[in-house]
Design an enzyme around this catalytic site. Structure first.
Site, PDB file in Angstrom:
ATOM      1  CE  LYS A   1       8.036   0.012  -6.264  1.00 31.60           C
ATOM      2  NZ  LYS A   1       7.138   0.306  -5.124  1.00 31.60           N
TER       3      LYS A   1
ATOM      4  CB  SER B   1       8.447  -7.491  -4.394  1.00 32.90           C
ATOM      5  OG  SER B   1       7.452  -7.127  -5.344  1.00 32.90           O
TER       6      SER B   1
ATOM      7  CE  LYS C   1       4.626   2.365  -7.396  1.00 32.25           C
ATOM      8  NZ  LYS C   1       3.910   2.558  -6.106  1.00 32.25           N
TER       9      LYS C   1
ATOM     10  CE  LYS D   1      -2.076  -0.332  -7.284  1.00 31.67           C
ATOM     11  NZ  LYS D   1      -1.283  -0.192  -6.051  1.00 31.67           N
TER      12      LYS D   1
ATOM     13  CE1 TYR E   1      11.096  -5.454   0.172  1.00 38.31           C
ATOM     14  CE2 TYR E   1      11.476  -5.521  -2.197  1.00 38.31           C
ATOM     15  CZ  TYR E   1      10.725  -5.107  -1.116  1.00 38.31           C
ATOM     16  OH  TYR E   1       9.612  -4.330  -1.310  1.00 38.31           O
TER      17      TYR E   1
END
Length: 337
Positions: free
Chosen positions: A259, A285, A204, A228, A324
């Site tokens: 990801k 997203s 990630k 992060k 999505y």
């Protein structure tokens, strides 16, 4: 690519096999079906509640009753699993994220209700603390704002166990703490939850493609200008991803995740080719929002681009794709026969 047979024109005409639909189908190297898709969903408290997400047009936060309706459609279309993400009110966000492992919490109640309504539908839960922390980080922080690895893992263990006890089929640690897969596997074994699977977000990246998701779960405002990068991966690295994946598999992960998705298909390819483990990818997203904006402005054809974008994941080696667009794609695949 080297072959034993030298191909020369006109003995070989590459367009020959592209001439008709039947021959194109016969030599198609990869295929896409609803069974390749996982639908990410956002659940909120209340009944008959539906909230649009401005940065993700077409995606909504749903209360559990409406989420079950959406899950029924997904299951009917052949989508094998959904990934559950909670929208937690500010009054439940704390420094230590205690709500994350509340047995009567939103995720835990949602898992029980979904499994009761649709026992054959796979339920994947996100194991991470950012929806629950007042600071928006994925873990417990010290006075300087640094995420403390081992203290965070202790809380993630409680969270994962509470999800598994509620009936989750798959727990999916997305936090990127060191050692959390082995610790979670050990706890699941100790509690005789042997068949709960772990989908590790092993690679990630500290990506800027996550913005709309953070809006959706309400962590963007808490995170503020912080980032992060001390625990998520540097977008410049791919060798490091292989180390992360190998460690998570050794610790007991059943599946691994890369990801974001399309910008990192080279990493998907390397993981699948070099390690040959069940490999998943997340069309995140930001990827969704960019595509949606192009569709809504008439710059790209939605139906064809949705399916093409997902086929790219399969070509790269992904066994499954969180997207999505999963419902849209499943509907298109059904309509196309």
């Amino acid at each position: 690519m080297t072959t034993n047979t030298q191909r020369h024109f006109p003995a070989t005409r590459m367009r020959r096999m592209r001439r008709d639909a039947f021959s194109r189908r016969l030599m198609q190297e990869n295929s896409l079906s609803a069974a390749d898709l996982i639908l990410p969903v956002f659940v909120l408290e209340g009944e008959n509640q539906r909230q649009a997400i401005p940065s993700m047009p077409g995606v909504e936060r749903l209360s559990l009753d409406l989420l079950i309706e959406q899950a029924r459609e997904a299951y009917t279309l052949g989508i094998p699993a959904l990934a559950l993400f909670p929208v937690i009110g500010p009054e439940q966000k704390t420094e230590l994220a205690e709500e994350a492992y509340n047995s009567a919490g939103l995720v835990q109640r949602s898992v029980r209700a979904l499994k009761a309504a649709l026992p054959e539908l796979g339920i994947i839960t996100d194991v991470a603390l950012d929806p629950y922390t007042s600071h928006g980080q994925d873990g417990i922080i010290d006075e300087q704002g640094y995420v403390i690895n081992d203290r965070t893992v202790d809380t993630l263990l409680k969270q994962a166990l509470s999800h598994a006890e509620a009936g989750a089929d798959v727990v999916a640690p997305s936090d990127m703490m060191d050692g959390r897969i082995g610790s979670i596997r050990q706890v699941l074994e100790q509690e005789h939850l042997h068949n709960v699977r772990i989908m590790a977000y092993s690679a990630k990246y500290a990506s800027h493609y996550y913005g709309p998701f953070r809006d959706a779960v309400g962590s963007a405002g808490n995170l503020g200008k912080a980032d992060k990068r001390t625990y998520q991966m540097d977008p410049a690295n791919s060798d490091e991803a292989l180390h992360e994946v190998a460690m998570d598999i050794a610790e007991g992960a059943d599946m691994v995740m890369v990801k974001p998705g399309m910008p990192y298909l080279d990493v998907v390819r390397r993981v699948k080719h070099e390690l040959q483990v069940p490999t998943f990818a997340y069309q995140v997203s930001g990827e969704y929002a960019m595509h949606r904006a192009a569709f809504d402005n008439g710059w790209l054809d939605a139906d064809s681009v949705i399916l093409e974008s997902l086929m790219c994941f399969k070509r790269a080696g992904a066994d499954g794709i969180l997207s999505y667009f999963a419902l849209d794609a499943a509907r298109l695949l059904k309509a196309n026969g």
